[in-house]
Design a protein around this motif. Structure first.
Motif, short mmCIF file in Angstrom:
data_model
loop_
_atom_site.label_atom_id
_atom_site.label_comp_id
_atom_site.label_asym_id
_atom_site.label_seq_id
_atom_site.Cartn_x
_atom_site.Cartn_y
_atom_site.Cartn_z
N ASN A 1 -6.31 -47.40 0.95
CA ASN A 1 -5.71 -47.34 -0.11
C ASN A 1 -4.67 -46.12 0.75
O ASN A 1 -5.57 -44.88 1.11
CB ASN A 1 -5.36 -46.45 -1.08
N ASN A 2 -3.31 -45.96 1.25
CA ASN A 2 -2.77 -44.92 2.36
C ASN A 2 -3.36 -43.32 1.09
O ASN A 2 -3.00 -42.02 1.99
CB ASN A 2 -1.90 -44.97 1.53
N VAL A 3 -3.82 -43.29 -0.19
CA VAL A 3 -4.23 -41.93 -0.40
C VAL A 3 -5.49 -41.37 0.32
O VAL A 3 -5.39 -39.90 0.51
CB VAL A 3 -4.96 -41.88 -2.07
N GLY B 1 2.78 -38.58 -9.53
CA GLY B 1 1.32 -38.74 -8.97
C GLY B 1 0.88 -38.72 -7.42
O GLY B 1 -0.25 -37.98 -7.13
N LYS B 2 1.11 -38.85 -6.69
CA LYS B 2 1.45 -38.73 -5.84
C LYS B 2 1.15 -37.23 -4.74
O LYS B 2 0.33 -36.99 -3.98
CB LYS B 2 2.87 -39.73 -4.34
N ALA B 3 1.90 -36.23 -5.99
CA ALA B 3 2.01 -34.75 -5.65
C ALA B 3 0.41 -34.61 -6.09
O ALA B 3 0.34 -33.88 -5.55
CB ALA B 3 3.41 -34.42 -6.30
N ASP C 1 4.86 -42.53 3.97
CA ASP C 1 3.68 -43.25 3.39
C ASP C 1 3.02 -44.09 3.57
O ASP C 1 1.97 -44.93 4.23
CB ASP C 1 3.51 -42.79 2.11
N ASP C 2 4.36 -45.29 3.36
CA ASP C 2 4.06 -47.00 2.77
C ASP C 2 4.24 -47.86 4.41
O ASP C 2 2.93 -48.27 4.58
CB ASP C 2 4.61 -47.15 2.41
N GLN C 3 4.48 -47.27 5.21
CA GLN C 3 3.84 -46.93 7.17
C GLN C 3 3.44 -46.68 7.65
O GLN C 3 1.95 -47.73 7.46
CB GLN C 3 5.60 -46.93 7.18
N LEU D 1 8.12 -39.47 2.40
CA LEU D 1 9.00 -40.38 2.18
C LEU D 1 8.06 -41.41 1.73
O LEU D 1 6.82 -42.35 1.80
CB LEU D 1 9.91 -41.07 3.30
N GLU D 2 8.67 -42.20 0.08
CA GLU D 2 7.73 -42.70 -0.14
C GLU D 2 8.18 -44.45 -1.04
O GLU D 2 9.16 -44.10 -1.76
CB GLU D 2 6.62 -42.12 -1.43
N ASP D 3 7.54 -45.31 -1.04
CA ASP D 3 7.92 -46.20 -1.49
C ASP D 3 9.77 -47.08 -1.09
O ASP D 3 10.48 -46.94 -2.58
CB ASP D 3 8.10 -46.55 -3.45
N ILE D 4 10.19 -46.92 -0.11
CA ILE D 4 11.63 -47.29 0.00
C ILE D 4 11.47 -48.20 0.82
O ILE D 4 10.58 -48.93 2.10
CB ILE D 4 12.10 -46.21 1.43
MG MG Z 1 4.10 -46.98 -1.86
#
Ligand code: MG
Ligand code: NDP
Ligand code: PYR
Length: 753
Positions: free
Chosen positions: A318-320, A93-95, A161-163, A135-138
């Protein structure tokens, strides 16, 4: 999530083929030669060039526009450590979001490795493949260590991204939310639920922007992060540990101006809400289920501004809103990293965008309601096309100014134009016309001045400085709409408003002009008076006729034909033309096709086909395009003796005699017009040097059917119809026209004036 929605989401992922992503070739691979160029032996030339100069990779491979979305599946949304494989739908989805929102090619990589050092090794080794790493969801705290190591080792941007994506959008939302609540960041008391990747990065950025550490209290799954706590602590959290006796989230909510939830579902209880300060911000951002639902906050605290991470409530924080655009700017400037200056530039651009009016595309994507800056619209919406236009250049500029850009943007106007090309498909076609219109902005009247599409178009006409707009309509209604839509135009300064009920000095004399025009054509004087007052198309045409404006855009409401007749009755055709014709453009990914006559002449004669062709070719040239004309038929180069085929052959002779230099051929099938190889099979001496771009049809049915068919089947964008052969520049809008379409026609009309 209710069961119906869950099922719909599963079907969405399953059908018509599994997943959300595919890879497509960008080069033709149709012939032996293509294969030789793309693969062996040709590919060796590209390899050798890169071996000699690594920068060539940006010219000859996808690397410069390719971002990897990489996870280990340890903090997948708020679903927790569900593992690399289960995280794949999120990463795909992010891609897709990279592609959809910023034209960045992106691939998801789920790495089944929990050990941070080994994960770092795996990612670092991928550097040659990508222009940047998302980097995502780590999960925290490992994510901090992983990101830091990768940033040190890699010479391309590495961005968790989450940061940082989250921090940027949260900072923009907090900035605007506090502004609306009449508070300032330095004084604001902030309480978090969550002390992970997202929460800590948000706090760091808020502090960098002026929040005070002593006003911040952090809580996590074990409650308050206090000085001396040992359980579930790490050095990153410890930076925000406070000297306090309080141990629970409820206790620390007293007097909080901002609740920042980046933790888990339902952790903020409605009964605690009264503890918050007056006019608080409640950012409940856990996905997919927030810390509290907005309806619960609204019931208990009507003075609060609420945001969630979801698309089904107002204020989607949202980070989107950030990652596609910050990467766009970073890639385009060849940034070696994404630094603080670039993040702050993104925050400022995001926050500012919400404060100026939203575009029509946003309104359309959200049920027709254009959002206005206020408690339910503190940040832009993800479908806002301006996000890329504003954030990417700001970020690229910040990269250059902070010294990390290896491919600095040389010309920001040109850069913005390339971004516009992605956002507005009409951008490429319209650019020469817009440049020309800007050189000498003309007075353009809009008959439907109260139409919201017209008002939005007028705003962009003013922004682009391509015309001086004149609006016909009720003054009070237009003023109210401009205000309600949050448009920035100054109605007293930059727009001329003409109200038929009030501006007698303008409309009175027009009645006389109209009477003189139509009095001897069966229109009694009273009817003429009413027509001028009540039919804005008539009034607009008369203003044009009287020389009070230079061009007119009419219609858009009700029947196209009715407006056309009203316009034609006043303006009439050019002396040099025998008729007026209508040409419609359809903008397609591969270029624009023009069709003629799409709206007016039911069954033209050969002479009329020739005349419309010459007028249409002239208009195509005005777009800066070289016209290549195909006269279309069911017949292929003399095969049929049917009257319509003979007509097109006759027209060809007339056109060639009148314009020997025009690239024109016919009569031919539509596929022969568009595919040179098919044409070659029928004739070897066609003067057409490539695919035709102007398709001349034997009659109204075929022209109208063809353009609508192509538009609908190939997701084309309509331009026009453009009237050819009118004595003065006037165009009639179709009811389905968009604001962008109106702005485009304004540029066309201006350049014709
Ligand atoms: Mg995330
Ligand atoms: N809207 C947006 O744009 C974004 C939203 N998020 C959301 O934020 C949340 C956290 O993501 P992220 O920071 O990446 O993940 P992390 O795993 O790094 O952090 C999760 C944090 O939440 C805390 N936590 C977990 N359960 C609870 C609970 N029941 N009560 C209080 N605190 C709890 C954890 O506590 P402990 O430290 O004690 O384990 C940890 O501090 C997710 O729901 C995610 O969907 C994330 C990024 C962007
Ligand atoms: C939005 C996002 O990145 C998350 O919830 O993890």
């Amino acid at each position: 999530m209710d069961e119906d929605f869950r099922k719909a989401a599963l079907d969405y992922h399953r059908l018509p083929r599994p997943g959300k992503l595919s890879v497509e070739a960008t080069k033709r691979m149709a012939t032996q030669r293509d294969l030789a160029l793309a693969y062996s032996p040709g590919v060796a030339a590209a390899c050798e060039a890169i071996a000699e100069n690594p920068q060539c990779a940006y010219e000859m491979t996808t690397r410069g526009n390719m971002v990897a979305v990489i996870t280990n599946g340890t903090a997948v949304l708020g679903l927790g450590a569900i593992g690399a494989l289960a995280s794949k739908p999120v990463m795909e989805g992010k891609a897709v979001l990279f592609k959809k929102f910023a034209a960045i090619d992106s691939i998801d990589l789920e790495v089944d490795e929990l050990d941070p050092a080994r994960f770092v090794e795996a990612v670092a080794a991928l550097e040659p493949s990508f222009g940047a790493i998302n980097l995502e969801d780590i999960k925290a705290p490992e994510c901090f260590e992983i990101e830091q190591s990768l940033r040190q080792r890699m010479k391309i941007p590495v961005f968790h991204d989450d940061q940082h994506g989250t921090a940027i959008i949260v900072a923009a939302a907090v900035r605007n939310g506090l502004l609306l609540q009449g508070k300032n960041l330095a004084e604001a008391r902030i309480v978090t639920s969550g002390a992970g990747a997202a929460a800590l990065a948000c706090l760091d950025l808020l502090v960098a922007m002026g929040a005070r550490a002593e006003n911040i209290t952090v809580t996590d799954i074990k409650g308050v992060v206090y000085a001396g706590r040992t359980e579930l602590m790490d050095p990153y959290k410890a930076r925000y540990a406070r000297e306090t006796e309080a141990r629970t989230l409820a206790e620390v909510l007293d007097g909080a101006d901002v609740f920042l939830g980046l933790s888990a579902p339902r952790v903020l209880k409605a009964e605690w809400l009264p503890r918050l300060a007056p006019r608080p911000l409640v950012l409940a951002l856990a996905n997919p289920e927030p810390e509290i639902l907005p309806e619960a906050v609204r019931a208990a605290r009507p003075d609060a501004i609420v945001a969630t991470g979801r698309s089904d409530y107002p204020n989607q924080v949202n980070n989107v809103l950030c990652f596609p655009f910050i990467f766009r700017g970073a890639l385009d400037a060849g940034a070696t990293t994404i630094n603080e200056a670039m993040k702050v530039a993104a925050v400022e651009a995001l926050a500012r965008l919400a404060r100026i009016e939203a575009s029509e595309v946003v309104a359309a994507a959200y049920g027709g309601q254009a959002p206005v800056f206020g408690p339910d619209y503190i940040i832009p919406k993800p479908f806002d096309p301006r996000l890329i236009l504003e954030i990417a250049p700001s970020v690229a500029r910040a990269a250059m100014e902070s010294g990390v850009a290896t491919r600095p943007v040389a010309d920001f106007n040109a850069y913005r134009e390339t971004l516009e090309r992605f956002v507005y498909r009409s951008g490429d076609l319209m650019r020469p016309m817009i440049h020309a219109a800007r050189k000498a902005p003309k007075r353009v009247v809009y008959s439907e001045g109260e139409d919201e599409r017209v008002l939005r178009a007028v705003q962009s006409v003013l922004d682009d400085d391509i015309a001086e707009p004149v609006l016909i309509g009720r003054r009070g209604v237009i003023q109210a709409k401009v205000k309600a839509m949050g448009l920035r135009m100054d109605l007293a300064e930059s727009v001329r408003l003409l109200d038929p009920a009030e501006d007698e000095a303008v409309f009175g004399p027009l009645v006389e002009v109209y009477r003189a025009k139509v009095g001897r054509r069966g229109v009694p004087p009273d009817t003429a008076e009413r027509a001028v007052r009540l039919r804005p198309t008539v009034a607009a045409a008369l203003l044009l006729e009287a020389g009070q404006v230079d061009a007119a855009i009419v219609g858009g409401q009700g029947e196209w034909m009715r407006h056309w007749h009203q316009a034609y009755d006043v303006i009439g055709k050019k002396e040099t033309a025998n008729r007026v014709y209508a040409m419609t453009g359809v903008i397609l990914p591969a270029g624009t096709l023009f069709f003629v006559d799409t709206h007016l002449l039911v069954d033209p004669t050969a002479e009329q086909v020739a005349e419309m062709t010459l007028l249409a070719a002239e208009q195509v040239r005005a777009f800066g395009l070289h016209p290549r004309v195909a006269l279309l038929s069911h017949s292929s180069f003399g095969a049929s003796q049917a009257p319509s085929a003979r007509k097109m052959r006759e027209a060809l002779q007339l056109i060639r005699a009148a314009a020997p230099d025009l690239e024109v051929d016919g009569e031919m099938h539509a596929d022969a017009a568009l595919v040179p190889a098919i044409r070659e099979r029928a004739v070897h001496d066609s003067p057409l040097t490539d695919s035709a771009n102007l398709l001349v049809m034997p009659n109204l049915d075929s022209a109208n059917i063809a353009y609508n068919l192509v538009k609908a089947a190939a997701d084309g964008l309509q331009l026009g119809p453009l009237l050819l052969g009118m004595r003065k520049p006037i165009h009639v809008l179709v009811p389905s026209v968009t604001a962008r379409g109106i702005a485009n026609l304004t540029a066309v009309a201006s350049t014709q004036a």
